[in-house]
Scaffold this motif. Structure first.
Motif, PDB file in Angstrom:
ATOM      1  N   UNK A  72      16.912  70.385  47.484  1.00  0.00           N
ATOM      2  CA  UNK A  72      16.483  70.297  48.881  1.00  0.00           C
ATOM      3  C   UNK A  72      17.559  70.727  49.882  1.00  0.00           C
ATOM      4  N   UNK A  73      18.699  71.218  49.381  1.00  0.00           N
ATOM      5  CA  UNK A  73      19.820  71.633  50.243  1.00  0.00           C
ATOM      6  C   UNK A  73      20.239  70.509  51.190  1.00  0.00           C
ATOM      7  N   UNK A  74      20.465  69.332  50.611  1.00  0.00           N
ATOM      8  CA  UNK A  74      20.825  68.153  51.394  1.00  0.00           C
ATOM      9  C   UNK A  74      22.314  67.867  51.296  1.00  0.00           C
ATOM     10  N   UNK A  75      22.934  67.421  52.382  1.00  0.00           N
ATOM     11  CA  UNK A  75      24.334  67.003  52.311  1.00  0.00           C
ATOM     12  C   UNK A  75      24.455  65.649  51.625  1.00  0.00           C
ATOM     13  N   UNK A  76      25.541  65.496  50.874  1.00  0.00           N
ATOM     14  CA  UNK A  76      25.866  64.236  50.213  1.00  0.00           C
ATOM     15  C   UNK A  76      26.954  63.565  51.034  1.00  0.00           C
ATOM     16  N   UNK A  77      26.704  62.324  51.451  1.00  0.00           N
ATOM     17  CA  UNK A  77      27.629  61.605  52.327  1.00  0.00           C
ATOM     18  C   UNK A  77      28.043  60.304  51.658  1.00  0.00           C
ATOM     19  N   UNK A  78      29.364  60.139  51.466  1.00  0.00           N
ATOM     20  CA  UNK A  78      29.903  58.961  50.814  1.00  0.00           C
ATOM     21  C   UNK A  78      30.007  59.164  49.320  1.00  0.00           C
ATOM     22  N   UNK A  79      30.620  58.205  48.642  1.00  0.00           N
ATOM     23  CA  UNK A  79      31.249  57.001  49.173  1.00  0.00           C
ATOM     24  C   UNK A  79      32.645  57.282  49.717  1.00  0.00           C
ATOM     25  N   UNK A  80      33.575  56.335  49.547  1.00  0.00           N
ATOM     26  CA  UNK A  80      34.962  56.552  49.942  1.00  0.00           C
ATOM     27  C   UNK A  80      35.681  57.293  48.814  1.00  0.00           C
ATOM     28  N   UNK A  81      36.715  58.032  49.154  1.00  0.00           N
ATOM     29  CA  UNK A  81      37.369  58.953  48.229  1.00  0.00           C
ATOM     30  C   UNK A  81      37.852  58.301  46.939  1.00  0.00           C
ATOM     31  N   UNK A  82      38.173  57.001  46.974  1.00  0.00           N
ATOM     32  CA  UNK A  82      38.684  56.333  45.773  1.00  0.00           C
ATOM     33  C   UNK A  82      37.669  56.328  44.633  1.00  0.00           C
ATOM     34  N   UNK A  83      36.405  56.585  44.923  1.00  0.00           N
ATOM     35  CA  UNK A  83      35.392  56.637  43.863  1.00  0.00           C
ATOM     36  C   UNK A  83      35.189  58.039  43.291  1.00  0.00           C
ATOM     37  N   UNK A  84      36.031  58.974  43.701  1.00  0.00           N
ATOM     38  CA  UNK A  84      35.897  60.343  43.196  1.00  0.00           C
ATOM     39  C   UNK A  84      36.019  60.381  41.677  1.00  0.00           C
ATOM     40  N   UNK A  85      36.879  59.527  41.116  1.00  0.00           N
ATOM     41  CA  UNK A  85      37.054  59.558  39.660  1.00  0.00           C
ATOM     42  C   UNK A  85      35.772  59.162  38.940  1.00  0.00           C
ATOM     43  N   UNK A  86      34.985  58.232  39.523  1.00  0.00           N
ATOM     44  CA  UNK A  86      33.714  57.859  38.916  1.00  0.00           C
ATOM     45  C   UNK A  86      32.728  59.025  38.947  1.00  0.00           C
ATOM     46  N   UNK A  87      32.695  59.736  40.056  1.00  0.00           N
ATOM     47  CA  UNK A  87      31.760  60.862  40.184  1.00  0.00           C
ATOM     48  C   UNK A  87      32.134  61.977  39.218  1.00  0.00           C
ATOM     49  N   UNK A  88      33.430  62.223  39.070  1.00  0.00           N
ATOM     50  CA  UNK A  88      33.873  63.240  38.106  1.00  0.00           C
ATOM     51  C   UNK A  88      33.509  62.844  36.679  1.00  0.00           C
ATOM     52  N   UNK A  89      33.431  61.540  36.410  1.00  0.00           N
ATOM     53  CA  UNK A  89      33.093  61.044  35.073  1.00  0.00           C
ATOM     54  C   UNK A  89      31.588  60.909  34.858  1.00  0.00           C
ATOM     55  N   UNK A  90      30.781  61.369  35.804  1.00  0.00           N
ATOM     56  CA  UNK A  90      29.339  61.165  35.710  1.00  0.00           C
ATOM     57  C   UNK A  90      28.732  61.688  34.414  1.00  0.00           C
ATOM     58  N   UNK A  91      29.052  62.905  33.961  1.00  0.00           N
ATOM     59  CA  UNK A  91      28.479  63.355  32.678  1.00  0.00           C
ATOM     60  C   UNK A  91      28.838  62.428  31.521  1.00  0.00           C
ATOM     61  N   UNK A  92      30.071  61.925  31.525  1.00  0.00           N
ATOM     62  CA  UNK A  92      30.484  61.003  30.471  1.00  0.00           C
ATOM     63  C   UNK A  92      29.781  59.658  30.613  1.00  0.00           C
ATOM     64  N   UNK A  93      29.607  59.177  31.848  1.00  0.00           N
ATOM     65  CA  UNK A  93      28.871  57.941  32.071  1.00  0.00           C
ATOM     66  C   UNK A  93      27.460  58.044  31.498  1.00  0.00           C
ATOM     67  N   UNK A  94      26.811  59.187  31.744  1.00  0.00           N
ATOM     68  CA  UNK A  94      25.437  59.386  31.266  1.00  0.00           C
ATOM     69  C   UNK A  94      25.370  59.347  29.748  1.00  0.00           C
ATOM     70  N   UNK A  95      26.319  59.999  29.089  1.00  0.00           N
ATOM     71  CA  UNK A  95      26.338  59.995  27.620  1.00  0.00           C
ATOM     72  C   UNK A  95      26.568  58.589  27.078  1.00  0.00           C
ATOM     73  N   UNK A  96      27.503  57.865  27.702  1.00  0.00           N
ATOM     74  CA  UNK A  96      27.845  56.523  27.207  1.00  0.00           C
ATOM     75  C   UNK A  96      26.686  55.545  27.319  1.00  0.00           C
ATOM     76  N   UNK A  97      25.899  55.666  28.394  1.00  0.00           N
ATOM     77  CA  UNK A  97      24.862  54.672  28.652  1.00  0.00           C
ATOM     78  C   UNK A  97      23.448  55.190  28.389  1.00  0.00           C
TER      79      UNK A  97
END
Length: 215
Positions: A72-97
């Motif tokens: 939909x060409x939507x902007x993504x807003x948030x969260x705070x930068x300290x959660x960047x590591x979680x977002x980068x790990x998203x593919x791994x999170x999906x596999x684990x769970x």
């Protein structure tokens, strides 16, 4: 402003459709998955989706974000930068769970304590509330007396702190020092489960109620 809670993913995460009734503009808060279900609700209400708002980077809250943003060409807003590591790990999170594969992404805007975001003409205050995750934020509408608290606070409970970079005392401090001062009349939408009010949790929540705080 009106809101519709749409439980998504096997974790029944509360994705919220926020709608500015004056402009008919809308945002999805924490689109964790089940994209067809979310788009069905958007179409049903006949609103114009303008952004995706994220409280934190756990997969059940952000799993559908990259696909929705691209579709939909939507902007993504948030969260705070300290959660960047979680977002980068998203593919791994999906596999684990055992979640459907989801790509990582970079928000167009990271948020900080004291920022504001708009949904149509409605203004939401941004409150940085670390503890569950280091970059967790809460969205607060002063006019509606409504807070979208993600996994910081639940009816009768609080968020987990046993994940990487979680911290129990930091979470307690976030709730007591940042949420309670907003007022007992504030109602809140948690990341899972039913809504409640700050007043009810101050009275009876075993973790952050008045007795817990004073002990």
């Amino acid at each position: 402003m009106r809101y519709t809670i749409i439980p998504v993913t096997p974790y029944q995460q509360n994705c919220t459709l926020l709608v500015c009734e004056h402009s008919n503009k809308a945002a999805l808060v924490d689109p964790g998955g089940d994209i067809d279900l979310l788009l069905e609700e958007v179409q049903k209400q006949g609103v114009e989706l303008e952004s995706l708002l994220l409280t934190h980077g756990h997969l059940d809250h952000v799993g559908g974000t990259a696909e929705l943003a691209a579709k939909l060409s939507l902007p993504i807003i948030g969260p705070q930068l300290e959660d960047d590591f979680w977002i980068k790990l998203l593919p791994e999170q999906c596999r684990m769970f055992g979640f459907p594969e989801s790509a990582g992404f970079t928000p167009q805007r990271w948020l900080n304590d004291g920022d504001t975001v708009k949904v149509g003409d409605e203004v939401l205050q941004v409150i940085h509330c670390p503890g569950h995750t280091p970059g967790h934020v809460v969205f607060f509408s002063e006019t509606e007396r409504l807070a979208l608290v993600g996994d910081v606070l639940f009816k009768g409970s609080i968020g987990r702190t046993d994940f990487p970079k979680g911290d129990y005392q930091t979470l307690i401090d976030s709730i007591v020092n940042k949420l309670w001062p907003l007022g007992e009349d504030v109602k809140f939408i948690p990341g899972h489960g039913p809504m409640s009010t700050f007043a009810a949790e101050m009275r009876s929540n075993p973790y952050v109620g008045r007795y817990a705080v004073s002990s």
